[in-house]
Design an enzyme around this catalytic site. Sequence first.
Site, mmCIF file in Angstrom:
data_model
loop_
_atom_site.group_PDB
_atom_site.id
_atom_site.type_symbol
_atom_site.label_atom_id
_atom_site.label_comp_id
_atom_site.label_asym_id
_atom_site.label_seq_id
_atom_site.Cartn_x
_atom_site.Cartn_y
_atom_site.Cartn_z
ATOM 1 N N GLY A 46 9.358 -5.042 -7.244
ATOM 2 C CA GLY A 46 8.412 -4.610 -8.265
ATOM 3 C C GLY A 46 8.902 -3.375 -8.991
ATOM 4 O O GLY A 46 10.093 -3.054 -8.977
ATOM 5 N N CYS A 47 7.979 -2.666 -9.594
ATOM 6 C CA CYS A 47 8.323 -1.469 -10.364
ATOM 7 C C CYS A 47 9.071 -0.462 -9.500
ATOM 8 O O CYS A 47 8.619 -0.101 -8.410
ATOM 9 C CB CYS A 47 7.048 -0.839 -10.921
ATOM 10 S SG CYS A 47 7.307 0.745 -11.730
#
Length: 224
Positions: free
Chosen positions: A46-47
Site C-alpha cells: 500500500g501507500c
Amino acid sequence: MLAIAVGVIAGQRLANSSESVTKIPAPLQDEKVATSHSETAVFAGGCFWGTQGVFEHVRGVTQVTSGYTGGAASTAHYDNVEDGDTGHAESIRITYDPTQITYGRLLQVFFSVAHNPTELNHQGPDRGTQYRSAVFPVNPEQRTLARAYIAQLDTAHVFSAPVVTTVEDFKGFYPAESYHQNFLALHPDNPYIAINDLPKVSNLKQIFPDLYRNDPVLLKTTAS
C-alpha cells in the site's frame, strides 16, 4: 493518495483505523546466523507513507526509504506510478542489522501490522496495482523464507482469507521524491496519516513491544 491526504472523502472506506489486527506466529524458518551488520529487505504494502512509518519504529532497522519497485527506472516517478500501468509498486527499502533483527521478524511485522496481506491491489482507500502486496527478495534465501512463511500462514489459517502477497523478482529499487520521505513522522496530523497509518504504529507498540522503539530512525534527505 495525495488527494486523500488533504481531507477525508465522505463515505470512502478508510482501513486500519477500525480493522482488527491479527497477531501472527513467528516464521518457522528464518535466515542463518548473521555475519554482517547490514542487510536489505524490500516490501510493498500500500501507500509507502505508512509502511515506512511503521518500520522506522522497529529496533534493528537502521534506515527505511520510500520508493518504487517492479518497473523501469524511466517511470520511477510519482506522477507516472500513480497511473497504475508502470509495473511499479509503492515500496520501502529497509536496511537492517541482522544481528539485532532477522528477515523473518521483519516479515512478521510486515504481514501483521504494516498492511493487510489478504488484499492484493488495494490497501485502505488506495486502489491499483501500485498499491499491491508484494515481497521483493534480494537474494535466494529471502525468496525461500518469504514463500515458506506465506505457506505457513495459509496452512495455519491465520487470516480469515488467503494471503495474496506476491513474491516477485527484484529488478531494482528507486527512491521516491524527497517530499514522500519520513511523511508519517513529519505530518502526524495529516488526516490520511491519522486515520490509516498512526494506528499501525500503535499496533506495533502493542503487539511487538520487544521490537518497538519510540524514536523513529529517519531518512536523511535533501530538498527536491
